[in-house]
Design an enzyme around this catalytic site. Sequence first.
Site, short mmCIF file in Angstrom:
data_model
loop_
_atom_site.label_atom_id
_atom_site.label_comp_id
_atom_site.label_asym_id
_atom_site.label_seq_id
_atom_site.Cartn_x
_atom_site.Cartn_y
_atom_site.Cartn_z
N GLY A 148 0.82 -1.21 0.00
CA GLY A 148 0.00 0.00 0.00
C GLY A 148 0.85 1.26 0.00
N CYS A 172 -13.43 -3.67 5.17
CA CYS A 172 -14.85 -3.67 5.56
C CYS A 172 -15.68 -4.56 4.64
CB CYS A 172 -15.40 -2.25 5.55
SG CYS A 172 -14.70 -1.21 6.83
N ASP A 230 -10.98 -3.24 -6.07
CA ASP A 230 -10.44 -2.09 -5.33
C ASP A 230 -10.61 -0.73 -6.01
OD1 ASP A 230 -9.23 -1.17 -2.97
OD2 ASP A 230 -7.25 -1.14 -3.87
N THR A 275 -13.54 -6.68 -0.73
CA THR A 275 -13.08 -7.81 -1.55
C THR A 275 -14.04 -8.98 -1.43
OG1 THR A 275 -10.80 -7.08 -1.34
CG2 THR A 275 -11.13 -9.35 -2.02
N SER A 276 -14.54 -9.26 -0.22
CA SER A 276 -15.42 -10.43 -0.13
C SER A 276 -16.76 -10.17 -0.81
CB SER A 276 -15.56 -10.96 1.29
OG SER A 276 -15.97 -9.97 2.15
C1 SPV Z 1 -6.66 -0.54 1.09
O1 SPV Z 1 -6.09 -0.40 2.19
O2 SPV Z 1 -7.68 0.10 0.77
C2 SPV Z 1 -6.13 -1.49 0.11
C3 SPV Z 1 -4.80 -2.01 0.29
O3 SPV Z 1 -6.79 -1.78 -0.85
S1 SPV Z 1 -3.64 -0.78 0.05
O4 SPV Z 1 -4.29 0.48 -0.29
O5 SPV Z 1 -2.78 -1.20 -1.03
O6 SPV Z 1 -2.89 -0.66 1.29
MN MN Z 2 -8.45 -0.36 -1.11
#
Ligand code: SPV
Ligand code: MN
Length: 596
Positions: free
Chosen positions: A213, A263, A280, A266-267
């Site tokens: 990230g 939150c 994302d 992804t799921s």
């Molecule tokens: C998030 O934290 O929203 C992510 C992972 O998708 S990262 O932004 O890459 O840390």
């Molecule tokens: Mn994210």
Amino acid sequence: MIDEKSAALLKALNNPRVEALVDAYVQLCAPAKVVVIDDSPEAVRHIREIAIESGEEHPLAMKGHTYHFDGPKDQARDKEHTRILLSKPIDFGFQTETLDRSEGISEIKDLMRNIMRDKTMYVRFFCLGPTNSEFAIKALQLTDSAYVAHSEDLLYRRGYEEFKRSSSPEDFFFFVHSAGELENGVVKNIDKRRIYIDLDEESVFTINNQYAGNSVGLKKLAFRLAIARAHKAGWLAEHMFLLGVNGPNARKSYFAGAFPSACGKTSTAMIPGQNMVGDDIIYAKKRDGVIYAVNVEKGVFGIIENVNAEDDPAIFKALTSEGEIIFSNVLISKDKVPYWLGSQVEPPAEGGLHYTGYWKPGDLDANAKPIPVSHKNARYTVGMESLPNTDPMLHSPEGVPLSAIVYGGRDSDTSVPVLEAFSWEHGVLLGACVESETTAATLGKEGVRVHNPFANLDFITLPLAKYVQNHLDFAKDLHQIPKVFVTNYFLKNEAGKFTNHKLDKKIWILWAEGRVHGDYDAIETSVGFIPKHEDLKKLFLEHLNKDYSLKDYETQFKIRSDKYLQKWQRMQKAFADIAMPKAFRDELNAQLSRLT
Ligand code: SPV
Ligand code: MN
């Protein structure tokens, strides 16, 4: 220091801006070697091998799997040291870390001097969004981390050929990353971690970090650049998943959804029986009166906590099958098997390797609290080509037409599990008023309720009032206006227990899909439309083989007017001093008076 093949690859691009940048940063960072990577499978395979040779990744027992550790202080996004560089101050209307541009550039360039000494600089070309598409943004990445270069290969579309073919060769985002000095494969100078985003030149400089990230420029750092670019050009870049929802009779409706990190975003994108386009980040543009969206990425950097056979079957299957996957910050047994929190698989009694060192069950931290088997923000990195539920439209240059937008948050005591906005404008209000309890995805305290507009507050690079105006305007001239929904998977009962099972989200999304097509009536409340019990009961029975009782329905869907009123009063306060658009104010006032 550049080998013949690499030099030839650079030259073949015939791109003076690329050459000048590579040259300038070779001078500044002083790597021992420069390797240019094109789109060929051999070059990409080579990067994976180097990630292992360099000690940033290590092979696991399962074919294709590797693991990587970030340092104990480098386990999440570092908001404090992530700065937007500004040539003149901007009043964003919210708290964000900025820095005077010339001061920031001079500081980071000092810190970058000779930072790649004794290391190799990898030069990589990527494409954000599908290639050969109006959505595509080219990206040039320089990094001394083979782990970063390898992660990006799983997460992004290769772009060397896109650079070659492009009719706008000078137009690309530019990223420089250095992990700096490494000690046992992790960053040594963590106190000199800096993540600087230069909106003027659409460039990012990120150093002394490895957590993706922070280090993977193409993720949230490029996203901040894209938000600024989208604002200028009249499209949207959003922190949203993109899901193909499979309705009755082979009907497919595409949903985008914004949830704060950790939150359930992804799921949701991986709900069984549906097709994931992305989990994302999306770009969205209007064409012929319809909103089309693409996944900016083509892989998943997902939270591994609670991924288990029951709750997240699609991703659990991928993580336990052969294929190219990087596990980060999980426990590694002596047999080279990964273990993680909430996997429903017991870790070995003798423990194993951990981001904190050697770990055994029952080990305590400095505050005498048990150290979990993996970090709460431990992750997996996987290309979507390895997942069985990837939507066939993933790489479509046209994108997919949007039927609905979903906003979610972590809310233990107020919001119902699913709610439909009265209108696009009401939906914009609901998006702007997402609140969520903080999680381990960013450094700092967990469980604090914070206001996180559009789940995007960490990344917005323009004044909030303008961002909201852009959302309001986006529905103009559309002949297919997406419906807007709000979900909450985290409602708790009086005993402090979650009122829903993890897979119940499937029902909320299928109900929303039905609403898009007029399949269900709904109950109008002061805060939006909610489902009828009879419709949910049918959906629960058909899709989860569960009897959804009236009692459960009433507990979950009763409108907690007192709590809702408190929420909207908090929002009134949050926006009190910001010059928000009139349409937004009207929606906010109307919401408050309905509740009152
Ligand atoms: C998030 O934290 O929203 C992510 C992972 O998708 S990262 O932004 O890459 O840390
Ligand atoms: Mn994210």
